[in-house]
Design a protein around this motif. Structure first.
Motif, mmCIF file in Angstrom:
data_model
loop_
_atom_site.group_PDB
_atom_site.id
_atom_site.type_symbol
_atom_site.label_atom_id
_atom_site.label_comp_id
_atom_site.label_asym_id
_atom_site.label_seq_id
_atom_site.Cartn_x
_atom_site.Cartn_y
_atom_site.Cartn_z
ATOM 1 N N CYS A 131 0.860 -1.183 0.000
ATOM 2 C CA CYS A 131 0.000 0.000 0.000
ATOM 3 C C CYS A 131 0.897 1.234 0.000
ATOM 4 C CB CYS A 131 -0.858 -0.028 1.271
ATOM 5 S SG CYS A 131 -2.038 1.319 1.409
ATOM 6 N N GLY A 132 0.426 2.324 -0.638
ATOM 7 C CA GLY A 132 1.185 3.570 -0.611
ATOM 8 C C GLY A 132 1.179 4.205 0.773
ATOM 9 N N GLY A 133 0.190 3.845 1.573
ATOM 10 C CA GLY A 133 0.126 4.381 2.935
ATOM 11 C C GLY A 133 -0.291 5.838 2.997
ATOM 12 N N ILE A 183 4.854 8.899 -6.329
ATOM 13 C CA ILE A 183 6.028 8.888 -5.444
ATOM 14 C C ILE A 183 5.590 9.585 -4.155
ATOM 15 C CG2 ILE A 183 8.439 9.544 -5.125
ATOM 16 C CD1 ILE A 183 8.795 9.582 -8.127
ATOM 17 N N PHE A 184 5.637 8.845 -3.064
ATOM 18 C CA PHE A 184 5.176 9.377 -1.777
ATOM 19 C C PHE A 184 6.362 9.523 -0.829
ATOM 20 C CE2 PHE A 184 0.744 7.132 -2.216
ATOM 21 C CZ PHE A 184 0.358 8.076 -3.155
ATOM 22 N N PRO A 185 6.442 10.675 -0.141
ATOM 23 C CA PRO A 185 7.535 10.856 0.819
ATOM 24 C C PRO A 185 7.228 10.169 2.141
ATOM 25 C CG PRO A 185 6.150 12.821 0.760
ATOM 26 C CD PRO A 185 5.535 11.840 -0.188
ATOM 27 N N GLY A 199 -8.323 3.544 -0.677
ATOM 28 C CA GLY A 199 -9.129 2.445 -0.142
ATOM 29 C C GLY A 199 -9.229 2.421 1.370
ATOM 30 N N ILE A 200 -8.227 2.996 2.058
ATOM 31 C CA ILE A 200 -8.194 2.854 3.525
ATOM 32 C C ILE A 200 -9.393 3.570 4.160
ATOM 33 C CG2 ILE A 200 -6.848 3.304 5.614
ATOM 34 C CD1 ILE A 200 -4.317 3.256 3.803
ATOM 35 N N ALA A 201 -9.668 4.795 3.683
ATOM 36 C CA ALA A 201 -10.773 5.569 4.265
ATOM 37 C C ALA A 201 -12.094 4.819 4.095
ATOM 38 C CB ALA A 201 -10.868 6.933 3.586
HETATM 39 C C1 LIG Z 1 -0.111 -1.031 -4.455
HETATM 40 C C2 LIG Z 1 -1.269 -0.473 -3.667
HETATM 41 C C3 LIG Z 1 -1.173 0.814 -3.144
HETATM 42 C C4 LIG Z 1 -2.246 1.345 -2.406
HETATM 43 N N1 LIG Z 1 -2.101 2.594 -1.855
HETATM 44 C C5 LIG Z 1 -3.104 3.113 -1.114
HETATM 45 C C6 LIG Z 1 -2.928 4.371 -0.460
HETATM 46 O O1 LIG Z 1 -1.862 5.001 -0.529
HETATM 47 N N2 LIG Z 1 -3.974 4.871 0.269
HETATM 48 C C7 LIG Z 1 -5.165 4.197 0.377
HETATM 49 O O2 LIG Z 1 -6.100 4.715 1.012
HETATM 50 N N3 LIG Z 1 -5.337 2.975 -0.209
HETATM 51 C C8 LIG Z 1 -4.337 2.409 -0.928
HETATM 52 N N4 LIG Z 1 -4.490 1.159 -1.479
HETATM 53 C C9 LIG Z 1 -5.743 0.416 -1.235
HETATM 54 C C10 LIG Z 1 -5.752 -0.153 0.193
HETATM 55 O O3 LIG Z 1 -4.561 -0.856 0.441
HETATM 56 C C11 LIG Z 1 -6.946 -1.095 0.400
HETATM 57 O O4 LIG Z 1 -8.101 -0.526 -0.147
HETATM 58 C C12 LIG Z 1 -7.161 -1.377 1.890
HETATM 59 O O5 LIG Z 1 -6.085 -2.101 2.414
HETATM 60 C C13 LIG Z 1 -8.453 -2.168 2.105
HETATM 61 O O6 LIG Z 1 -8.575 -2.526 3.460
HETATM 62 P P1 LIG Z 1 -9.394 -3.834 3.871
HETATM 63 O O7 LIG Z 1 -9.421 -3.855 5.353
HETATM 64 O O8 LIG Z 1 -10.658 -3.895 3.127
HETATM 65 O O9 LIG Z 1 -8.541 -5.061 3.295
HETATM 66 P P2 LIG Z 1 -7.034 -5.479 3.551
HETATM 67 O O10 LIG Z 1 -6.228 -4.352 3.999
HETATM 68 O O11 LIG Z 1 -6.618 -6.222 2.332
HETATM 69 O O12 LIG Z 1 -7.148 -6.501 4.766
HETATM 70 C C14 LIG Z 1 -7.735 -7.763 4.605
HETATM 71 C C15 LIG Z 1 -7.225 -8.659 5.725
HETATM 72 O O13 LIG Z 1 -7.909 -9.908 5.676
HETATM 73 C C16 LIG Z 1 -6.990 -10.959 5.919
HETATM 74 N N5 LIG Z 1 -7.563 -12.170 5.318
HETATM 75 C C17 LIG Z 1 -7.758 -12.418 4.002
HETATM 76 N N6 LIG Z 1 -8.349 -13.612 3.833
HETATM 77 C C18 LIG Z 1 -8.540 -14.127 5.073
HETATM 78 C C19 LIG Z 1 -9.107 -15.343 5.552
HETATM 79 N N7 LIG Z 1 -9.612 -16.253 4.707
HETATM 80 N N8 LIG Z 1 -9.123 -15.565 6.883
HETATM 81 C C20 LIG Z 1 -8.624 -14.634 7.748
HETATM 82 N N9 LIG Z 1 -8.077 -13.473 7.348
HETATM 83 C C21 LIG Z 1 -8.044 -13.213 6.028
HETATM 84 C C22 LIG Z 1 -5.713 -10.469 5.241
HETATM 85 O O14 LIG Z 1 -4.561 -11.126 5.739
HETATM 86 C C23 LIG Z 1 -5.743 -8.978 5.590
HETATM 87 O O15 LIG Z 1 -5.101 -8.711 6.807
HETATM 88 C C24 LIG Z 1 -3.442 0.586 -2.213
HETATM 89 C C25 LIG Z 1 -3.534 -0.712 -2.734
HETATM 90 C C26 LIG Z 1 -2.454 -1.243 -3.449
HETATM 91 C C27 LIG Z 1 -2.558 -2.650 -3.971
#
Ligand SMILES: Cc1cc2nc3c(=O)[nH]c(=O)nc-3n(C[C@H](O)[C@H](O)[C@H](O)COP(=O)(O)OP(=O)(O)OC[C@H]3O[C@@H](n4cnc5c(N)ncnc54)[C@H](O)[C@@H]3O)c2cc1C
Length: 384
Positions: A43-45, A203-205, A280-282
């Motif tokens: 994730c970019g964080g 590119i994120f600092p 996606g985080i929000a």
């Molecule tokens: C390259 C990249 C960069 C990104 N940068 C950003 C950014 O800068 N800012 C931003 O807001 N969003 C960013 N996103 C999007 C963001 O990462 C996601 O939208 C966010 O993590 C979604 O949160 P979530 O809780 O839905 O899922 P996730 O964070 O994917 O968490 C899901 C959790 O479920 C667990 N899990 C999965 N299957 C099972 C199972 N069967 N049993 C038990 N546990 C399980 C996993 O281990 C994980 O911990 C980025 C995504 C990518 C790919």
């Protein structure tokens, strides 16, 4: 078999937000996570002001400072290597590292009373939707199940709501460049259009690194790895071998009907990655909060099966933003439109500023598209 009120599958931001809200209200919550914290999530964080507000609403203002490793006051936009425009006195963007952020959120959920099961995989959902099987052979039972298990959600699959259709699945690639390996200065986040199709580069600092990434729809970018290598060479010349990591994200495949009866999907499992920005985080935290609220209402009414009905009432606000964003994609990503959009940016700081307002959740895409049309109109008049 252990019996809970709610089983939350996945302890990312979506799952921990839901588990925290419910546990704090006295619900007996199992939060099941396949990995053991601290764990990485690619994730970019970047946390927008929208994410900050959402976090504070759920976990409290006093917990926020510990989440942030760096702050920026705006952003710069580029088309390929050409600088377009930037704003550097806006509401802040925040940066975190997910290894830290997610571990903190899961710990907060546990402190609130959730029963955190780490290193345990949910392998299946029972047909009645009220029990899950674990990879240790055990079973958990509950009136409600929250599928917060990310882009490859098993819970979504079990209720026949596959998370991301191939058409709207994106790939994100990232590396972390240690500051000591580069002379490039990055103060505010840099966004690069025109480097990936139906996507962008960034590119994120960060405190000790620069997070460099690229993301775009899989169907439009058959060889994103080569595109990324070119992007890296343009900005960093030759870098020592830093491992590039990749992960999928649902990009435009949000669910309009995110669940079934007592089973609710949140975050990436519901496809809630913003279709233009990739944020996606929000939305994971927001949907986690809304799912918790819906479960409280359904439990109060003594009708677990009505949880989806309650969830949909407020989930609509996310759908409405995302459907506007999906329209905006056609103005920003396809080739001829992108050139038009890009031609407006150098002449209008207002457009950049408004875009940052949009990211902060202060205006919506309707407002932004109106502004864009106005700018386009005045450019055509000037050209005549
Ligand atoms: C390259 C990249 C960069 C990104 N940068 C950003 C950014 O800068 N800012 C931003 O807001 N969003 C960013 N996103 C999007 C963001 O990462 C996601 O939208 C966010 O993590 C979604 O949160 P979530 O809780 O839905 O899922 P996730 O964070 O994917 O968490 C899901 C959790 O479920 C667990 N899990 C999965 N299957 C099972 C199972 N069967 N049993 C038990 N546990 C399980 C996993 O281990 C994980 O911990 C980025 C995504 C990518 C790919």
């Amino acid at each position: 078999m252990k019996i809970f009120d709610v089983i939350v599958v996945g302890a990312g931001p979506g799952g921990s937000a839901a588990a925290y809200g419910l546990a704090a209200l006295g619900f007996k919550v199992a939060l099941v996570e396949r990995k053991t914290f601290p764990r990485e999530k690619l994730c970019g964080g970047l946390l927008s002001a929208r994410a900050q507000k959402e976090f504070m609403q759920i976990f409290g203002e006093n917990k926020w400072p510990a989440m942030v490793e760096r702050t920026a006051q705006g952003a710069s936009f580029y088309y390929q290597t050409r600088y377009l425009n930037g704003v550097h006195d806006h509401q802040p963007f925040f940066f975190t590292s997910r290894i830290h952020f997610d571990a903190c959120l899961a710990a907060l959920a546990r402190e609130a009373g959730a029963y955190l099961l780490e290193g345990i995989v949910v392998t299946s959902l029972e047909a009645d939707g009220k029990a899950v099987r674990l990879n240790n052979g055990k079973m958990l039972k509950a009136d409600f199940v929250v599928g917060a298990d990310g882009v490859r959600s098993r819970i979504a699959e079990a209720i026949l709501l596959h998370t991301a259709s191939k058409k709207n699945l994106a790939l994100g690639l990232e590396i972390e460049v240690p500051l000591e390996l580069t002379t490039k200065t990055v103060v505010d986040p840099e966004i690069y259009l025109g480097v990936a199709k139906w996507g962008y580069g960034w590119i994120f600092p960060k405190k000790e690194t620069q997070t460099v990434g690229i993301g775009g729809l899989l169907t439009k970018n058959p060889d994103l790895k080569s595109t990324f290598n070119t992007f890296l060479r343009q900005h960093y010349g030759s870098l020592p071998n830093i491992r590039c990591k990749g992960y999928h994200l649902p990009f435009g495949s949000y669910k309009r009907n995110p669940g079934r009866a007592n089973i609710l999907l949140v975050g990436d499992a519901a496809g809630l990655v913003e279709p233009v920005t990739g944020e996606g985080i929000a939305f994971a935290m927001q949907s986690g909060r809304l799912a918790a609220k819906a479960i409280v209402a359904a439990a109060g009414a003594g009708q677990p099966e009505s949880a989806l009905k309650y969830y949909l009432r407020e989930y609509q606000s996310i759908v409405s933003l995302f459907s506007q964003a999906k329209m905006m994609r056609y103005l920003v990503f396809p080739d001829p439109m992108q050139r038009l959009f890009v031609s407006l940016l150098p002449h209008s700081k207002g457009m950049v500023r408004k875009y940052l307002d949009l990211l902060a959740g202060e205006i919506d895409y309707k407002d932004y598209m109106q502004l864009m049309m106005k700018k386009l109109g005045s450019r055509i008049i000037v050209a005549r």
